[in-house]
Enzyme design. Structure first.
Site, PDB file in Angstrom:
ATOM      1  N   ASP A  12      29.627  73.677 -79.749  1.00 44.70           N
ATOM      2  CA  ASP A  12      30.334  73.902 -80.998  1.00 44.70           C
ATOM      3  C   ASP A  12      31.124  75.202 -80.829  1.00 44.70           C
ATOM      4  O   ASP A  12      30.904  75.968 -79.882  1.00 44.70           O
ATOM      5  CB  ASP A  12      29.311  74.011 -82.132  1.00 44.70           C
ATOM      6  CG  ASP A  12      29.939  74.382 -83.453  1.00 44.70           C
ATOM      7  OD1 ASP A  12      30.920  73.747 -83.850  1.00 44.70           O
ATOM      8  OD2 ASP A  12      29.451  75.335 -84.086  1.00 44.70           O
ATOM      9  N   ASP A  14      32.661  77.548 -83.904  1.00 46.83           N
ATOM     10  CA  ASP A  14      32.352  78.573 -84.912  1.00 46.83           C
ATOM     11  C   ASP A  14      30.844  78.752 -85.059  1.00 46.83           C
ATOM     12  O   ASP A  14      30.122  77.785 -85.321  1.00 46.83           O
ATOM     13  CB  ASP A  14      32.936  78.165 -86.267  1.00 46.83           C
ATOM     14  CG  ASP A  14      34.441  77.963 -86.222  1.00 46.83           C
ATOM     15  OD1 ASP A  14      35.158  78.883 -86.605  1.00 46.83           O
ATOM     16  OD2 ASP A  14      34.887  76.882 -85.781  1.00 46.83           O
ATOM     17  N   ASP A 173      25.062  75.231 -83.895  1.00 50.63           N
ATOM     18  CA  ASP A 173      24.320  76.047 -84.857  1.00 50.63           C
ATOM     19  C   ASP A 173      24.105  75.371 -86.200  1.00 50.63           C
ATOM     20  O   ASP A 173      23.568  75.984 -87.121  1.00 50.63           O
ATOM     21  CB  ASP A 173      25.047  77.381 -85.086  1.00 50.63           C
ATOM     22  CG  ASP A 173      26.376  77.200 -85.819  1.00 50.63           C
ATOM     23  OD1 ASP A 173      27.152  76.311 -85.421  1.00 50.63           O
ATOM     24  OD2 ASP A 173      26.623  77.930 -86.793  1.00 50.63           O
TER      25      ASP A 173
END
Length: 224
Positions: A12, A14, A173
């Protein structure tokens, strides 16, 4: 095969590779302020990140007086214009990120990105930080078409295809990351330092890292 048996490690963007929270919060606040709404702190915005800019903004609006579709459409355009013009003012890789990427590539793995950020914006921030050339591909939230952003497995499958196939792991996250990885049949590693919407232990990841110094040993354990 690499020394830890993964051919592809996807990430991922961000809250995983890059701490984009300062610039995203500034864009949200620019949009909110344009209609006289109160602004939010970076810490308030962090849990709103992960589902794409529109999802983030909708949560910001809900927290500051409500969200209707017409106003969301208006502010979404303002947010994107501001963010595009100020995309890498505060954004930086997390500590140890570049060393971990270097070690993966040195070990024979390909590294790639699957983000719910618009593909053009993901590419732009990577270009501005001089990171784009490190990655085999960048799959954005709009790359696969409507309804096929994470948690759909479609972008993970496309990342694997574009990266040449092979044993894959994914690092993220958010619940979107973990669900997408598992739906695609690949192990998922959660970053405890990211923009968590819930406690990291509740994401259902196969492993958790507290920093990038733990990534390669964690991949080795998962491979075994």
């Amino acid at each position: 095969m690499t020394h830890f048996s993964f051919d592809i490690v996807g990430f991922d963007l961000d809250g995983t590779l890059l701490d984009t929270s300062g610039d995203l919060a500034a864009a949200v606040n620019h949009a909110l302020d344009s209609i006289g709404r109160p602004t939010l702190s970076v810490e308030q915005v962090k849990p709103m990140i992960g589902g794409g800019a529109r999802h983030m903004l909708a949560q910001g609006m809900a927290a500051t007086g409500g969200c209707d579709t017409a106003t969301l459409d208006l502010l979404h355009a303002r947010l994107l214009a501001y963010y595009e013009a100020n995309i890498a003012v505060l954004t930086r890789p997390y500590p140890g990120t570049l060393d971990a990427l270097d070690a993966l590539v040195a070990g024979g793995a390909k590294v790639a990105i699957v983000t719910n950020k618009l593909e053009a914006l993901a590419t732009q921030v990577l270009v501005e930080l001089d990171l784009l050339d490190r990655f085999a591909c960048v799959i954005g939230g709009d790359t696969m078409g409507p309804g096929k952003a994470k948690p759909s497995p479609a972008p993970i499958h496309e990342m694997i295809r574009r990266s040449g196939g092979g044993r894959t792991a994914f690092v993220g996250d958010s619940i979107f990351d973990i669900e997408a990885a598992h739906a695609a049949g690949v192990p998922a590693i959660a970053c405890s330092f990211g923009f968590l919407m819930q406690p990291v232990a509740e994401l259902g990841a196969d492993a958790i890292i507290d920093g990038y110094d733990e990534l390669l040993p964690t991949l080795a354990r998962l491979a075994a």
